[in-house]
Structures are given as C-alpha cells and as structure tokens.
Design a protein around this motif. Structure first.
Motif, PDB file in Angstrom:
ATOM      1  N   GLN A  25       0.858  -1.189   0.000  1.00 28.17           N
ATOM      2  CA  GLN A  25       0.000   0.000   0.000  1.00 28.17           C
ATOM      3  C   GLN A  25       0.894   1.239   0.000  1.00 28.17           C
ATOM      4  O   GLN A  25       1.856   1.322   0.764  1.00 28.17           O
ATOM      5  CB  GLN A  25      -0.868   0.056   1.250  1.00 28.17           C
ATOM      6  N   ALA A  55      -0.470   4.286   0.531  1.00 31.87           N
ATOM      7  CA  ALA A  55      -1.043   5.212   1.513  1.00 31.87           C
ATOM      8  C   ALA A  55      -1.883   4.429   2.520  1.00 31.87           C
ATOM      9  O   ALA A  55      -3.068   4.727   2.726  1.00 31.87           O
ATOM     10  CB  ALA A  55      -1.893   6.257   0.793  1.00 31.87           C
ATOM     11  N   ASP A 102      -6.272  -3.902  18.856  1.00 33.87           N
ATOM     12  CA  ASP A 102      -4.955  -4.303  18.355  1.00 33.87           C
ATOM     13  C   ASP A 102      -4.721  -5.746  18.787  1.00 33.87           C
ATOM     14  O   ASP A 102      -5.264  -6.186  19.799  1.00 33.87           O
ATOM     15  CB  ASP A 102      -3.842  -3.459  18.989  1.00 33.87           C
ATOM     16  N   ILE A 114      -7.824  -4.769   7.813  1.00 33.84           N
ATOM     17  CA  ILE A 114      -6.959  -5.587   8.680  1.00 33.84           C
ATOM     18  C   ILE A 114      -5.521  -5.560   8.152  1.00 33.84           C
ATOM     19  O   ILE A 114      -5.273  -5.879   6.986  1.00 33.84           O
ATOM     20  CB  ILE A 114      -7.458  -7.056   8.717  1.00 33.84           C
ATOM     21  N   GLY A 140      -3.835   4.083   9.143  1.00 30.57           N
ATOM     22  CA  GLY A 140      -3.990   3.564  10.497  1.00 30.57           C
ATOM     23  C   GLY A 140      -5.108   4.329  11.185  1.00 30.57           C
ATOM     24  O   GLY A 140      -5.730   5.207  10.578  1.00 30.57           O
TER      25      GLY A 140
HETATM   26  C1  BTN Z   1      -4.177   0.777  13.331  1.00 29.97           C
HETATM   27  O1  BTN Z   1      -3.794  -0.014  14.196  1.00 29.97           O
HETATM   28  O2  BTN Z   1      -3.888   1.978  13.393  1.00 29.97           O
HETATM   29  C2  BTN Z   1      -5.024   0.264  12.194  1.00 29.97           C
HETATM   30  C3  BTN Z   1      -4.204  -0.211  11.038  1.00 29.97           C
HETATM   31  C4  BTN Z   1      -5.036  -0.789   9.902  1.00 29.97           C
HETATM   32  C5  BTN Z   1      -4.199  -1.130   8.679  1.00 29.97           C
HETATM   33  C6  BTN Z   1      -4.991  -1.847   7.636  1.00 29.97           C
HETATM   34  S1  BTN Z   1      -3.947  -2.479   6.357  1.00 29.97           S
HETATM   35  C7  BTN Z   1      -5.347  -2.875   5.404  1.00 29.97           C
HETATM   36  C8  BTN Z   1      -6.333  -1.741   5.569  1.00 29.97           C
HETATM   37  N1  BTN Z   1      -6.070  -0.699   4.600  1.00 29.97           N
HETATM   38  C9  BTN Z   1      -5.650   0.430   5.175  1.00 29.97           C
HETATM   39  O3  BTN Z   1      -5.340   1.474   4.586  1.00 29.97           O
HETATM   40  N2  BTN Z   1      -5.616   0.268   6.509  1.00 29.97           N
HETATM   41  C10 BTN Z   1      -6.054  -1.050   6.908  1.00 29.97           C
END
Ligand code: BTN
Length: 327
Positions: free
Chosen positions: A119, A121, A183, A212, A124
């Motif tokens: 990815q 971008a 988490d 996820i 989170g």
């Molecule tokens: C966090 O703990 O901050 C959440 C992270 C989530 C990451 C996943 S990767 C697949 C999906 N696509 C994204 O852009 N974010 C989530």
C-alpha cells in the motif's frame, strides 16, 4: 471466463498432478482453449513468480509457487460461505480500505475481500500512516452489509480482532492477546491493527469495511523508528517465516465463522471469543481518551464492549473509546 479464472484452473490441475507432468493437450482439453492459449496462461503464471518447467513430449510441471496472495492461491484453500465470495487483488494500491469503499459504492457483494501486496497510503487509526512494504505482510479489507444500526458497528471490530487472534494462534501456536479495543499483540508487541470504517444513514448501515493489517514476515529494519507502541511481526516472534497465504486463508475462515455466529446469535458470543485473548482484567492501566488521560484498574467489559475501570476514588468509569496502556 476471466484470465484469473483460467489461471486458477491451471493451478488446480497442477495441484491434482502432485508434481507430475501435465501435458499441454490435457490442459487445453480441460480448459477448452487452444494450445497457444495454454502457453500464454503459463507465461502469465511464470511472470507472477510461478516456476513452471516445460519439457517436450511430457508437458508442464510446477516446481515452486511464490508466496503471493493471488485469488488463485487463496481460493484453493478457502471453504467459506460469505467471506471471500469475491477476491480482488492489487500488486500495489493506495489503501485497500479506499478500494473496498469504492467497490462497495458500486455494489460489491457482502464478503468481498480486497487484498494488496503493498500500500502506498496505508491508513492507520486516528489519521496515522500504516507502513505497508511489499510482499511481507497482509493488507486486507472486507466489505460487509449487516442489518445493524450504526451504533452497533464497533461490535464488528471485536469480531475482526477475535478472528485475527484465532488465525495467529492457529498458524504460530503462540498465544496472542488483544489490546482493547482492536490491536492484536504477541508478547506485548503489536502485530496487527484494525481500521473499520462505515457508510451509514442515521438508522441503517449501508456497508462496513473491515480493514486488517497483519505484520507477518516484516523484518526489524522495516519498522519505522518512531512507533508509538512497540511493534513486531509473526516472523520476528516465531523465529521463522510464516506462510502469508495460509495465514490469510485461516483469517478469512475465522472471519466467516464468527460472522455467521454474529448474524445468528448477536454480539454476546463474539465478545466471549474476544475475551479469550484479553489479559488486562485486574491490571492497572492508563487510558488516553479524547477528553484526557485516566488511570485505573481494569474490571472487565460490559455487554456492549465498553471498558470498565475502577478509579482511585473507587468510582467505576465506563470508557467507549481510547488507547489503553498497561502500567
Ligand atoms: C491501526 O492499528 O492503526 C489500524 C491499522 C489498519 C491497517 C490496515 S492495512 C489494510 C487496511 N487498509 C488500510 O489502509 N488500513 C487497513
């Protein structure tokens, strides 16, 4: 039939051969395409990293598969009802959550899974960036369309956290824990994060995207230096490489099971499944909420998944959202 479907058919035939040669004539007969078309599909598979040997008068033989999360690879292992009905794959994208939103708006079926190898971008929580290097982790987003009210949407976060924890336990034999609310940790270090987003009217959800991210084979030098919470990967914790394909299949199976349970019996069994991995009850923690920071002893969760804290003045505080840190 799509190119991807044909590739899947060829991979299935190779699987059935169990390492023996497969003649071009046989592939062309089963697929109902010309020998030239078979050769083109083989070339495409090779360009994806499949090692396919070709020997005159014997045919083709599969030597090795890349650990890619291609639909053809995932589908052969998947026996799910809803999750993974449609698999959408990107070698690279901005964010799988954004792709899933776009597909959901165009009417993607419930259970559509969007997977990317990298990815650019990755998102989170709280507007943070999710580090997403290619080929080592899992970045997946799932479109769901449950008939629930928007206020129930956080329940699906517990569901995906429980599914992730179960899949990690199944694949690594280690004991993950969940950090409320979403988490997943191994030995106190974050190995997975969840970002659930929804599109809703006042009373009704149009769709939900379960995002996820699991750090599977990421190496120590691939983590940014300024992480807020100690992070790790399954490979770092187990000391060996973990199959991304098998972990992804395990995760989609667990999501499918828990989602069926949720639709049938509601949130209670989901919260129970999540609590199997929650180890902070009785512990002193610090919680950062939007309103500020508070400290207390974790009493547990209420039926809606809110965190119950015993504060120093002996009162009980109910927290709906925040970042928890054990003291
Ligand atoms: C966090 O703990 O901050 C959440 C992270 C989530 C990451 C996943 S990767 C697949 C999906 N696509 C994204 O852009 N974010 C989530």
């Amino acid at each position: 039939m799509s190119q991807q479907a044909r590739q899947l058919q060829i991979l299935k035939l190779f699987q059935q051969q169990q390492g023996a040669y497969l003649s071009g004539a046989e592939i062309s007969r089963v697929l109902g395409v010309s020998r030239t078309a078979v050769w083109k599909h083989i070339e495409q598979l090779r360009s994806l990293g499949y090692r396919i040997e070709a020997v005159t008068a014997r045919g083709y033989r599969l030597h090795g598969s890349p650990d890619l999360l291609l639909p053809a690879e995932i589908r052969t292992e998947l026996e799910t009802e809803v999750i993974g009905r449609e698999l959408v794959y990107f070698a690279e994208t901005d964010s799988t959550n954004d792709r899933a939103h776009a597909l959901a708006r165009e009417g993607a079926v419930e259970g559509t899974v969007v997977i990317a190898e990298a990815q650019k971008a990755g998102k989170g929580r709280l507007g943070r960036h999710w580090v997403s290097p290619p080929g080592v982790n899992l970045y997946a987003s799932i479109v769901l369309r449950p008939s629930i009210a928007p206020r129930q949407a956080p329940q699906l976060t517990f569901l995906s956290a429980a599914a992730v924890a179960r899949a990690i336990a199944e694949m690594t034999r280690l004991r993950p824990t969940v950090k409320w609310p979403n988490d997943v940790l191994l030995s106190g270090r974050k190995v997975a994060g969840l970002l659930n987003e929804l599109d809703a009217e006042t009373e009704r959800i149009r769709y939900l995207v379960l995002g996820i991210g699991i750090n599977i084979n990421m190496t120590a030098d691939q983590f940014p230096a300024d992480l807020r919470y100690p992070a790790s990967s399954l490979a770092l914790e187990t000391g060996s490489t973990v199959s991304r394909r098998l972990l992804t299949c395990a995760l989609l199976r667990q999501l499918d099971k828990l989602y069926a349970l949720y639709l049938e019996q509601g949130f209670e069994p989901i919260l129970q499944a999540w609590q199997d991995y929650f180890d902070l009850t009785g512990q002193q923690v610090e919680v950062s909420e939007q309103a500020g920071i508070c400290r207390g002893r974790v009493l547990g969760l209420d039926g809606e998944g809110a965190l119950l804290l015993r504060l120093a003045d002996d009162s009980v505080k109910r927290i709906l959202a925040g970042d928890v840190r054990p003291l």
